[in-house]
Write a protein that holds these residues in place. Sequence first.
Motif, PDB file in Angstrom:
ATOM      1  N   ARG A 121     -51.919 -34.179  -8.488  1.00  0.00           N
ATOM      2  CA  ARG A 121     -51.901 -34.982  -9.706  1.00  0.00           C
ATOM      3  C   ARG A 121     -51.187 -34.163 -10.778  1.00  0.00           C
ATOM      4  NH1 ARG A 121     -58.373 -34.538 -11.350  1.00  0.00           N
ATOM      5  NH2 ARG A 121     -58.341 -32.342 -11.984  1.00  0.00           N
ATOM      6  N   TYR A 122     -50.835 -34.817 -11.870  1.00  0.00           N
ATOM      7  CA  TYR A 122     -50.205 -34.094 -12.970  1.00  0.00           C
ATOM      8  C   TYR A 122     -50.993 -34.321 -14.251  1.00  0.00           C
ATOM      9  CZ  TYR A 122     -48.234 -38.564 -14.585  1.00  0.00           C
ATOM     10  OH  TYR A 122     -48.093 -39.855 -15.048  1.00  0.00           O
ATOM     11  N   TRP A 123     -50.897 -33.354 -15.142  1.00  0.00           N
ATOM     12  CA  TRP A 123     -51.447 -33.451 -16.488  1.00  0.00           C
ATOM     13  C   TRP A 123     -50.291 -33.505 -17.482  1.00  0.00           C
ATOM     14  CZ3 TRP A 123     -56.639 -32.717 -18.411  1.00  0.00           C
ATOM     15  CH2 TRP A 123     -57.608 -32.499 -17.420  1.00  0.00           C
ATOM     16  N   VAL A 124     -50.499 -34.184 -18.591  1.00  0.00           N
ATOM     17  CA  VAL A 124     -49.636 -34.043 -19.766  1.00  0.00           C
ATOM     18  C   VAL A 124     -50.533 -33.539 -20.889  1.00  0.00           C
ATOM     19  CG1 VAL A 124     -48.163 -35.188 -21.451  1.00  0.00           C
ATOM     20  CG2 VAL A 124     -48.037 -35.853 -19.037  1.00  0.00           C
ATOM     21  N   VAL A 125     -50.174 -32.367 -21.429  1.00  0.00           N
ATOM     22  CA  VAL A 125     -51.022 -31.679 -22.405  1.00  0.00           C
ATOM     23  C   VAL A 125     -50.208 -31.418 -23.667  1.00  0.00           C
ATOM     24  CG1 VAL A 125     -52.402 -29.608 -22.840  1.00  0.00           C
ATOM     25  CG2 VAL A 125     -52.344 -30.611 -20.548  1.00  0.00           C
ATOM     26  N   ASN A 126     -50.831 -31.653 -24.831  1.00  0.00           N
ATOM     27  CA  ASN A 126     -50.114 -31.411 -26.083  1.00  0.00           C
ATOM     28  C   ASN A 126     -50.303 -29.972 -26.551  1.00  0.00           C
ATOM     29  OD1 ASN A 126     -52.648 -31.236 -27.318  1.00  0.00           O
ATOM     30  ND2 ASN A 126     -52.575 -33.319 -28.139  1.00  0.00           N
ATOM     31  N   GLU A 127     -49.811 -29.691 -27.754  1.00  0.00           N
ATOM     32  CA  GLU A 127     -49.824 -28.310 -28.256  1.00  0.00           C
ATOM     33  C   GLU A 127     -51.227 -27.794 -28.544  1.00  0.00           C
ATOM     34  OE1 GLU A 127     -45.756 -27.621 -30.632  1.00  0.00           O
ATOM     35  OE2 GLU A 127     -46.888 -29.372 -31.328  1.00  0.00           O
TER      36      GLU A 127
ATOM     37  N   ALA B 150     -40.107 -34.176 -32.601  1.00  0.00           N
ATOM     38  CA  ALA B 150     -39.042 -33.173 -32.648  1.00  0.00           C
ATOM     39  C   ALA B 150     -39.602 -31.856 -33.179  1.00  0.00           C
ATOM     40  CB  ALA B 150     -37.899 -33.663 -33.524  1.00  0.00           C
ATOM     41  N   GLY B 151     -39.294 -30.770 -32.497  1.00  0.00           N
ATOM     42  CA  GLY B 151     -39.821 -29.471 -32.874  1.00  0.00           C
ATOM     43  C   GLY B 151     -41.126 -29.131 -32.191  1.00  0.00           C
ATOM     44  N   GLY B 152     -41.778 -30.132 -31.591  1.00  0.00           N
ATOM     45  CA  GLY B 152     -43.021 -29.900 -30.864  1.00  0.00           C
ATOM     46  C   GLY B 152     -42.767 -29.798 -29.368  1.00  0.00           C
ATOM     47  N   GLU B 153     -43.853 -29.735 -28.616  1.00  0.00           N
ATOM     48  CA  GLU B 153     -43.702 -29.558 -27.168  1.00  0.00           C
ATOM     49  C   GLU B 153     -44.944 -30.060 -26.439  1.00  0.00           C
ATOM     50  OE1 GLU B 153     -41.982 -25.817 -25.061  1.00  0.00           O
ATOM     51  OE2 GLU B 153     -44.175 -25.576 -25.043  1.00  0.00           O
ATOM     52  N   ASP B 154     -44.730 -30.816 -25.377  1.00  0.00           N
ATOM     53  CA  ASP B 154     -45.784 -31.158 -24.432  1.00  0.00           C
ATOM     54  C   ASP B 154     -45.604 -30.297 -23.188  1.00  0.00           C
ATOM     55  OD1 ASP B 154     -46.874 -33.242 -26.018  1.00  0.00           O
ATOM     56  OD2 ASP B 154     -45.296 -34.603 -25.323  1.00  0.00           O
ATOM     57  N   LYS B 155     -46.639 -30.230 -22.377  1.00  0.00           N
ATOM     58  CA  LYS B 155     -46.547 -29.518 -21.106  1.00  0.00           C
ATOM     59  C   LYS B 155     -46.955 -30.453 -19.974  1.00  0.00           C
ATOM     60  CE  LYS B 155     -47.235 -24.664 -22.441  1.00  0.00           C
ATOM     61  NZ  LYS B 155     -47.154 -24.830 -23.883  1.00  0.00           N
ATOM     62  N   ILE B 156     -46.188 -30.405 -18.895  1.00  0.00           N
ATOM     63  CA  ILE B 156     -46.530 -31.117 -17.666  1.00  0.00           C
ATOM     64  C   ILE B 156     -47.063 -30.080 -16.682  1.00  0.00           C
ATOM     65  CG2 ILE B 156     -45.660 -32.494 -15.748  1.00  0.00           C
ATOM     66  CD1 ILE B 156     -43.451 -33.491 -17.650  1.00  0.00           C
ATOM     67  N   ILE B 157     -48.259 -30.302 -16.197  1.00  0.00           N
ATOM     68  CA  ILE B 157     -48.900 -29.368 -15.271  1.00  0.00           C
ATOM     69  C   ILE B 157     -49.145 -30.088 -13.948  1.00  0.00           C
ATOM     70  CG2 ILE B 157     -50.916 -27.895 -14.856  1.00  0.00           C
ATOM     71  CD1 ILE B 157     -51.271 -27.818 -17.940  1.00  0.00           C
TER      72      ILE B 157
ATOM     73  N   GLN C 154     -52.887 -31.391 -39.842  1.00  0.00           N
ATOM     74  CA  GLN C 154     -52.044 -31.584 -38.662  1.00  0.00           C
ATOM     75  C   GLN C 154     -52.890 -31.661 -37.396  1.00  0.00           C
ATOM     76  OE1 GLN C 154     -49.567 -28.142 -39.330  1.00  0.00           O
ATOM     77  NE2 GLN C 154     -47.772 -29.434 -39.773  1.00  0.00           N
ATOM     78  N   ALA C 155     -53.940 -30.846 -37.340  1.00  0.00           N
ATOM     79  CA  ALA C 155     -54.817 -30.870 -36.171  1.00  0.00           C
ATOM     80  C   ALA C 155     -55.478 -32.231 -36.027  1.00  0.00           C
ATOM     81  CB  ALA C 155     -55.870 -29.771 -36.282  1.00  0.00           C
ATOM     82  N   ARG C 156     -55.934 -32.796 -37.159  1.00  0.00           N
ATOM     83  CA  ARG C 156     -56.551 -34.124 -37.109  1.00  0.00           C
ATOM     84  C   ARG C 156     -55.540 -35.172 -36.657  1.00  0.00           C
ATOM     85  NH1 ARG C 156     -59.230 -32.177 -41.793  1.00  0.00           N
ATOM     86  NH2 ARG C 156     -57.643 -33.112 -43.151  1.00  0.00           N
ATOM     87  N   GLU C 157     -54.295 -35.037 -37.143  1.00  0.00           N
ATOM     88  CA  GLU C 157     -53.260 -35.991 -36.746  1.00  0.00           C
ATOM     89  C   GLU C 157     -52.963 -35.870 -35.253  1.00  0.00           C
ATOM     90  OE1 GLU C 157     -50.016 -35.108 -39.286  1.00  0.00           O
ATOM     91  OE2 GLU C 157     -50.882 -36.115 -41.048  1.00  0.00           O
ATOM     92  N   HIS C 158     -52.890 -34.610 -34.775  1.00  0.00           N
ATOM     93  CA  HIS C 158     -52.659 -34.399 -33.346  1.00  0.00           C
ATOM     94  C   HIS C 158     -53.778 -35.030 -32.526  1.00  0.00           C
ATOM     95  CE1 HIS C 158     -49.073 -31.992 -32.906  1.00  0.00           C
ATOM     96  NE2 HIS C 158     -49.452 -31.180 -33.879  1.00  0.00           N
ATOM     97  N   TYR C 159     -55.015 -34.806 -32.964  1.00  0.00           N
ATOM     98  CA  TYR C 159     -56.153 -35.339 -32.213  1.00  0.00           C
ATOM     99  C   TYR C 159     -56.142 -36.864 -32.240  1.00  0.00           C
ATOM    100  CZ  TYR C 159     -60.851 -36.495 -30.738  1.00  0.00           C
ATOM    101  OH  TYR C 159     -61.919 -37.045 -30.074  1.00  0.00           O
ATOM    102  N   SER C 160     -55.847 -37.441 -33.397  1.00  0.00           N
ATOM    103  CA  SER C 160     -55.809 -38.900 -33.500  1.00  0.00           C
ATOM    104  C   SER C 160     -54.745 -39.477 -32.575  1.00  0.00           C
ATOM    105  CB  SER C 160     -55.534 -39.314 -34.952  1.00  0.00           C
ATOM    106  OG  SER C 160     -56.584 -38.901 -35.801  1.00  0.00           O
ATOM    107  N   LYS C 161     -53.593 -38.794 -32.529  1.00  0.00           N
ATOM    108  CA  LYS C 161     -52.515 -39.261 -31.654  1.00  0.00           C
ATOM    109  C   LYS C 161     -52.944 -39.178 -30.194  1.00  0.00           C
ATOM    110  CE  LYS C 161     -48.294 -38.144 -32.617  1.00  0.00           C
ATOM    111  NZ  LYS C 161     -47.042 -37.359 -32.790  1.00  0.00           N
ATOM    112  N   TRP C 162     -53.567 -38.043 -29.818  1.00  0.00           N
ATOM    113  CA  TRP C 162     -54.029 -37.880 -28.433  1.00  0.00           C
ATOM    114  C   TRP C 162     -55.077 -38.934 -28.084  1.00  0.00           C
ATOM    115  CZ3 TRP C 162     -59.067 -36.620 -26.908  1.00  0.00           C
ATOM    116  CH2 TRP C 162     -59.235 -36.402 -25.538  1.00  0.00           C
ATOM    117  N   LEU C 163     -55.996 -39.212 -29.037  1.00  0.00           N
ATOM    118  CA  LEU C 163     -57.051 -40.181 -28.781  1.00  0.00           C
ATOM    119  C   LEU C 163     -56.465 -41.577 -28.614  1.00  0.00           C
ATOM    120  CD1 LEU C 163     -60.076 -40.649 -28.509  1.00  0.00           C
ATOM    121  CD2 LEU C 163     -60.193 -40.979 -30.989  1.00  0.00           C
TER     122      LEU C 163
END
Length: 263
Positions: free
Chosen positions: A135-141, A80-87, A12-21
């Motif tokens: 400025r704003y950030w969008v950060v994943n889990e 669904a079930g996950g969460e991003d953060k806006i900073i 899952q971590a690899r999938e998250h990283y691939s999605k972010w990349l």
Amino acid sequence: MKESQNKVTSQQAREHYSKWLRNRQALGTSRADGATLPKAVLPDYVFWPDDPSLDGYLPLKKQETDLVIGIPAWTNGAEAGGEDKIIIEWKRIEAEKYVSILTVPQPGPNEDTDPDVQITIPQFNFEDHATYIFRYWVVNELGEGGYSIAQTITVDKIAPHYGREPDALSFTEPEAENGDITQDYLDNHGDVLAVTIPAYDQPKAGDIVEVFIEGNVPDPAAIPVFTGDIFINPRVVNIPGSRIRRIPDGPLFVTYRLIESGI
């Protein structure tokens, strides 16, 4: 012991990283400032179509209210079930480092076709006279993400506002320009001192002019000698002799303030 269902596996971590990349590459990284997200959407009232050089200035009537901005949808957001953060990060223009002032969780699913996320920045963050950069950030889990192109907001609390000091007024009668405003002068000119308000850029219906007088000490009345519509013709204001006589003998200073409609 039973493992928590919230534990992130290496897959899952690899999938998250691939999605972010993929998200980062899709947004582009060629900007010198490293920003990978677009600008926030600001309210219409911070834009000045008649004078774009003022874009980013908060109108006087909006300086005591919260600022609501829109965060455009981003690609590869949380499922669904996950969460991003806006900073939201904020700083004065002269400061070196940003300060995080607001973190807003954004539960998934977050799709790139979603409407803008409305974020309210409390007014106390920009209550002082200053130019601010944010400025704003969008950060994943996993704490990975990118930040937006920086934008400025200017809070101008010191008159003349918006750096637009008008031209000085002039005395209508040549005798006033060349000499003293004596009782004889007032007797010969209807017991008034006439001043002419100069033209200024982009006049609008509803603009108001206030005229003030003072000597070595402030005017005891502490109120304008004239308040009214700037669209008088000719643009002449008569200062009553009764107000001038309240000023002790010595220098007489006459100033005015323009109050533009809609600010």
